[in-house]
Design a protein around this motif. Structure first.
Motif, mmCIF file in Angstrom:
data_model
loop_
_atom_site.group_PDB
_atom_site.id
_atom_site.type_symbol
_atom_site.label_atom_id
_atom_site.label_comp_id
_atom_site.label_asym_id
_atom_site.label_seq_id
_atom_site.Cartn_x
_atom_site.Cartn_y
_atom_site.Cartn_z
ATOM 1 N N ASP A 42 -23.747 -22.838 -20.031
ATOM 2 C CA ASP A 42 -22.390 -23.377 -19.933
ATOM 3 C C ASP A 42 -21.797 -23.690 -21.308
ATOM 4 O O ASP A 42 -20.666 -23.275 -21.590
ATOM 5 N N PRO A 43 -22.532 -24.399 -22.195
ATOM 6 C CA PRO A 43 -21.970 -24.659 -23.523
ATOM 7 C C PRO A 43 -21.705 -23.373 -24.320
ATOM 8 O O PRO A 43 -20.695 -23.268 -25.019
ATOM 9 N N PHE A 44 -22.598 -22.401 -24.188
ATOM 10 C CA PHE A 44 -22.409 -21.140 -24.907
ATOM 11 C C PHE A 44 -21.115 -20.463 -24.463
ATOM 12 O O PHE A 44 -20.298 -20.056 -25.295
ATOM 13 N N PHE A 45 -20.924 -20.319 -23.143
ATOM 14 C CA PHE A 45 -19.721 -19.642 -22.663
ATOM 15 C C PHE A 45 -18.470 -20.445 -22.984
ATOM 16 O O PHE A 45 -17.420 -19.863 -23.286
ATOM 17 N N GLN A 46 -18.571 -21.760 -22.973
ATOM 18 C CA GLN A 46 -17.429 -22.594 -23.341
ATOM 19 C C GLN A 46 -17.028 -22.315 -24.793
ATOM 20 O O GLN A 46 -15.841 -22.217 -25.107
ATOM 21 N N GLN A 47 -18.012 -22.150 -25.679
ATOM 22 C CA GLN A 47 -17.719 -21.822 -27.084
ATOM 23 C C GLN A 47 -17.016 -20.470 -27.209
ATOM 24 O O GLN A 47 -16.262 -20.244 -28.157
ATOM 25 N N GLN A 48 -17.268 -19.580 -26.268
ATOM 26 C CA GLN A 48 -16.651 -18.252 -26.290
ATOM 27 C C GLN A 48 -15.297 -18.239 -25.581
ATOM 28 O O GLN A 48 -14.640 -17.205 -25.499
ATOM 29 N N GLY A 49 -14.893 -19.393 -25.034
ATOM 30 C CA GLY A 49 -13.615 -19.481 -24.328
ATOM 31 C C GLY A 49 -13.673 -18.916 -22.923
ATOM 32 O O GLY A 49 -12.644 -18.504 -22.377
ATOM 33 N N LEU A 50 -14.870 -18.906 -22.333
ATOM 34 C CA LEU A 50 -15.072 -18.330 -21.000
ATOM 35 C C LEU A 50 -15.837 -19.291 -20.109
ATOM 36 O O LEU A 50 -16.500 -20.198 -20.602
ATOM 37 N N HIS A 51 -15.758 -19.029 -18.810
ATOM 38 C CA HIS A 51 -16.688 -19.618 -17.860
ATOM 39 C C HIS A 51 -17.749 -18.556 -17.588
ATOM 40 O O HIS A 51 -17.491 -17.364 -17.744
#
Length: 165
Positions: A42-51
């Motif tokens: 979740d944190p990784f995808f949040q950093q990429q601007g995605l869910h």
């Protein structure tokens, strides 16, 4: 002591004749899934601007190969989600300019979902980073242990799939 170990110890005390290995394995699988999702994915995808679900759509389109297009039904079947959940993801991705929807030339009633150039570029940038992140998650295990775990989970999933058929 982990929460799973504590629960198993308590059950052993309360019901010493019960074989608790199934509870222990399922408890560990669930706990690992939650920790991996909340603490790493979740944190990784949040950093990429995605869910994560949005990434799953983009990745499914990308791995389908050129022309990176699938019918919505193919997408929700591949991702094992409802058509309503898929529609919401597609709406967000289309609004962000990462996918487009167009009439399906092979099915006049249907549509095709395609990666845009921007969606493909984002996916091509994120996938290697995602795999690196997953490698960090699994780093407590040796390569051989990861291979063994993958094989065992594959066998479990195959048995679960058969039991639902």
């Amino acid at each position: 002591m982990t929460k799973v170990e504590l629960a198993i110890d308590q059950w052993r005390r309360e019901m010493p004749d019960l074989d608790l290995l199934p509870m222990e394995v399922i408890g560990r699988l669930g706990k690992a899934t939650r920790l991996i999702s909340r603490g790493h994915l979740d944190p990784f995808f949040q950093q990429q601007g995605l869910h994560q679900g949005e990434f799953d759509v983009l990745a499914t389109l990308r791995r389908a190969g050129a022309p990176y297009a699938l019918a919505p039904t193919q997408l929700f079947e591949a991702l094992l989600i409802s058509s309503g959940g898929m529609t919401n993801r597609l709406d967000r991705l289309e609004k962000a300019g990462l996918i487009s929807r167009a009439p399906n030339p092979e099915d006049r009633r249907g549509t095709l979902v395609s990666l845009t150039d921007e969606g493909r570029a984002l996916t091509d940038r994120v996938v290697p980073l995602h795999v690196e992140n997953e490698a960090r998650v699994l780093s407590p295990l040796s390569r051989k242990e990861q291979e063994n775990l993958s094989a065992l989970l594959g066998k479990l999933l195959e048995g679960l799939d058969e039991s639902l058929s």
